[in-house]
Design a protein around this motif. Structure first.
Motif, mmCIF file in Angstrom:
data_model
loop_
_atom_site.group_PDB
_atom_site.id
_atom_site.type_symbol
_atom_site.label_atom_id
_atom_site.label_comp_id
_atom_site.label_asym_id
_atom_site.label_seq_id
_atom_site.Cartn_x
_atom_site.Cartn_y
_atom_site.Cartn_z
ATOM 1 N N ASP A 28 52.234 -39.862 6.656
ATOM 2 C CA ASP A 28 53.139 -40.277 5.587
ATOM 3 C C ASP A 28 52.794 -39.638 4.239
ATOM 4 O O ASP A 28 53.403 -38.645 3.865
ATOM 5 C CB ASP A 28 53.205 -41.804 5.519
ATOM 6 N N PRO A 29 51.812 -40.140 3.475
ATOM 7 C CA PRO A 29 51.504 -39.452 2.212
ATOM 8 C C PRO A 29 50.975 -38.034 2.409
ATOM 9 O O PRO A 29 51.138 -37.186 1.534
ATOM 10 C CB PRO A 29 50.459 -40.364 1.547
ATOM 11 N N GLY A 30 50.366 -37.753 3.572
ATOM 12 C CA GLY A 30 49.909 -36.385 3.832
ATOM 13 C C GLY A 30 51.066 -35.406 3.868
ATOM 14 O O GLY A 30 51.012 -34.323 3.273
ATOM 15 N N MET A 31 52.132 -35.779 4.581
ATOM 16 C CA MET A 31 53.317 -34.918 4.629
ATOM 17 C C MET A 31 54.018 -34.877 3.269
ATOM 18 O O MET A 31 54.539 -33.836 2.856
ATOM 19 C CB MET A 31 54.282 -35.416 5.700
ATOM 20 N N TYR A 32 54.036 -36.025 2.585
ATOM 21 C CA TYR A 32 54.623 -36.038 1.237
ATOM 22 C C TYR A 32 53.873 -35.052 0.328
ATOM 23 O O TYR A 32 54.481 -34.309 -0.442
ATOM 24 C CB TYR A 32 54.572 -37.443 0.640
ATOM 25 N N ASN A 33 52.545 -35.062 0.421
ATOM 26 C CA ASN A 33 51.747 -34.149 -0.406
ATOM 27 C C ASN A 33 52.059 -32.694 -0.104
ATOM 28 O O ASN A 33 52.094 -31.851 -1.010
ATOM 29 C CB ASN A 33 50.262 -34.414 -0.195
ATOM 30 N N SER A 34 52.278 -32.390 1.167
ATOM 31 C CA SER A 34 52.560 -30.998 1.500
ATOM 32 C C SER A 34 53.923 -30.572 0.954
ATOM 33 O O SER A 34 54.102 -29.423 0.534
ATOM 34 C CB SER A 34 52.503 -30.790 3.019
ATOM 35 N N ILE A 35 54.894 -31.504 0.926
ATOM 36 C CA ILE A 35 56.195 -31.195 0.322
ATOM 37 C C ILE A 35 56.031 -30.953 -1.182
ATOM 38 O O ILE A 35 56.512 -29.958 -1.733
ATOM 39 C CB ILE A 35 57.201 -32.341 0.552
ATOM 40 N N SER A 36 55.336 -31.884 -1.851
ATOM 41 C CA SER A 36 55.151 -31.760 -3.300
ATOM 42 C C SER A 36 54.329 -30.525 -3.652
ATOM 43 O O SER A 36 54.581 -29.879 -4.671
ATOM 44 C CB SER A 36 54.454 -33.011 -3.839
ATOM 45 N N TYR A 88 58.825 -43.236 3.250
ATOM 46 C CA TYR A 88 58.451 -41.814 3.231
ATOM 47 C C TYR A 88 59.505 -40.929 3.896
ATOM 48 O O TYR A 88 59.950 -39.935 3.290
ATOM 49 C CB TYR A 88 57.067 -41.633 3.870
ATOM 50 N N PRO A 89 59.948 -41.234 5.136
ATOM 51 C CA PRO A 89 61.037 -40.409 5.686
ATOM 52 C C PRO A 89 62.333 -40.520 4.888
ATOM 53 O O PRO A 89 63.134 -39.577 4.864
ATOM 54 C CB PRO A 89 61.211 -40.952 7.116
ATOM 55 N N ALA A 118 54.665 -46.900 -1.632
ATOM 56 C CA ALA A 118 53.342 -46.294 -1.779
ATOM 57 C C ALA A 118 52.331 -47.279 -2.339
ATOM 58 O O ALA A 118 51.154 -47.267 -1.964
ATOM 59 C CB ALA A 118 53.439 -45.067 -2.686
ATOM 60 N N ALA A 119 52.772 -48.162 -3.242
ATOM 61 C CA ALA A 119 51.867 -49.171 -3.796
ATOM 62 C C ALA A 119 51.319 -50.070 -2.695
ATOM 63 O O ALA A 119 50.125 -50.392 -2.661
ATOM 64 C CB ALA A 119 52.588 -50.000 -4.863
#
Length: 470
Positions: A28-36, A88-89, A118-119
């Motif tokens: 979840d946040p790992g994939m978000y980080n890769s997008i950002s 996230y999705p 995220a919180a």
């Protein structure tokens, strides 16, 4: 400890739970980080992504400070993860939609919804990572988490690199966003396997949490009292500037460095290497903070010195880069131009490594201030509040297109100042956390009758009061 007699017994072990939350964050946040990390979330115009990130972080700050601690008491980590994972999705889907409709409002609203999710997710993650291991294992626990979580960002970056290798466009392909959506949805489903704290047994045989009543029995006055007590520790107060700074560099690094300097495929490669560098940074500082031959008080000092020195070594190189790139056009640098690419690429890698070291030091210090899972959850919520507030401020500055050198100077100055302000907290860390050092524990022990069993540096067994998940 004996071999597990059943799959359930294995699942309820603290290191299994740590691996599980690490893989959830991988997805979840790992994939978000890769997008950002691609810069502008893979879009040609980074302003929309920057404004969505401002909405995300503002929502995280408000939610983490107000509703998350109370809801966490009632739902526990599994409930919070199930409540948050779908956001996230949703956000990745909004970017896919933007590729076709240019609907910026949907992206910004999805970002705000993700901020609330995220919180909840990060409060559950921090509680599991810091309260489930014993005191002598927390550095390793942070290192393990940081490795798996940031491999997610690296894998996502390599996915984007492969899918966009031949692209000449300024945005990533639809297939990139679809791949992220699938992985994020899988991470959400993994949340069903997270165990209640009172079912988890540590490696020394102690139980993370034993409850006598339901957390939902708490009155709002008890919640407010616990909330106030958790933040009465002076060490937590002077750590707030560090919390505030943890997400500030991202906007500059992702948009003004990676997004403005490199071609789309090189941005994807840099993003992957940035998160891969976080793996090594987390491993390095995690094992430094768990060196068996050093007392915990000395490990805290060594961790602070390393971080302070790296602040000036890495950002000194960043200053030279920013002066150099100010004289160049946008998006001019591709990895095929090896002679010019190597230096900026390595700087970006070191930025990633430093981020892992700085944030790991924050987490480890919070874990050194309490062994009470209830207290730690509140510390993590406070951490996410100020982290998000600082990030929102920085992303808004980026969205206003302030000069890159101005953003860089702000980052460097705030990071150095925060470390100086926080130094008394780290230089006075004790070798073990005793019950009398925990303000919340003292208040709750006399009032509510909630208990947990906790081991001090693998040698000291202490009962603590907390409100756990039944």
């Amino acid at each position: 400890m004996e071999a597990p007699k059943s799959l359930t017994e294995w699942l309820y072990r603290p290191w299994t739970q740590l691996l599980l939350i690490s893989f959830i964050c991988f997805c979840d946040p790992g994939m978000y980080n890769s997008i950002s990390g691609i810069g502008g979330s893979g879009q040609l115009d980074p302003t929309v992504a920057a404004n969505a990130t401002v909405a995300l972080l503002a929502a995280t700050a408000v939610a983490a400070f107000t509703v998350v601690p109370t809801v966490f008491d009632v739902l526990g980590p599994r409930g919070c993860l199930l409540l948050s994972g779908w956001t996230y999705p949703l956000y990745a889907g909004s970017l896919l939609c933007y590729n076709h409709t240019q609907n910026s409002a949907f992206v910004i609203v999805s970002g705000a919804i993700l901020g609330v999710g995220a919180a909840f997710l990060w409060t559950a993650q921090g509680d599991i990572m810091l309260s489930y291991p014993t005191e002598g294992q927390r550095g390793r626990a942070i290192a393990w988490f940081w490795v798996i979580f940031n491999i997610g960002g690296a894998v996502g970056g390599f996915m984007s690199f492969g899918l966009n290798f031949k692209s000449k466009a300024g945005t990533v392909s639809d297939s990139t966003y679809i791949a992220f959506i699938v992985v994020m949805a899988f991470g959400w489903l993994l949340s069903v396997f997270v165990a209640p704290p009172n079912r988890v047994t540590r490696s020394d045989g102690t139980v993370v949490a034993r409850t006598k009543h339901r957390a939902s029995d708490l009155t709002w006055k008890q919640q407010l009292r616990a909330f106030t007590k958790a933040y009465s520790n002076w060490r937590i107060m002077i750590l707030i500037p560090m919390f505030f700074c943890t997400n500030i560099p991202y906007s500059y690094q992702q948009n003004s460095v990676n997004g403005a300097t490199f071609t789309i495929r090189s941005r994807s490669l840099n993003s992957a290497l940035y998160w891969l560098a976080q793996v090594f940074g987390g491993l390095f500082i995690g094992f430094v903070l768990d060196i068996p031959s050093l007392r915990r008080s000395n490990r805290a000092k060594v961790g602070w010195v390393i971080t302070f020195v790296l602040t000036f070594a890495i950002y000194g190189g960043g200053f030279a880069f920013q002066k150099w790139t100010n004289q160049r056009p946008k998006n001019f640098l591709d990895f095929s131009n090896v002679s010019e690419f190597v230096g900026p690429c390595f700087l970006y890698i070191f930025y990633g490594m430093y981020d892992a070291i700085f944030q790991s030091l924050c987490y480890w210090t919070m874990g050194a201030l309490s062994n009470n899972p209830h207290t730690i959850a509140r510390y993590v919520a406070l951490y996410k509040t100020f982290q998000a507030a600082g990030g929102a401020m920085a992303w808004r500055i980026n969205a206003l297109h302030k000069p890159a050198m101005t953003q860089f100077a702000m980052n460097w100055g705030l990071l150095a100042a925060a470390l100086i302000i926080a130094s008394p907290a780290l230089w006075t860390i004790k070798d073990t956390t005793e019950p009398e050092d925990d303000e919340v524990l003292k208040d709750q022990k006399n009032r509510d009758g909630f208990e947990s069993v906790s081991r001090r540096d693998d040698s000291l067994d202490v009962k603590e009061a907390l409100h756990g998940e039944s």
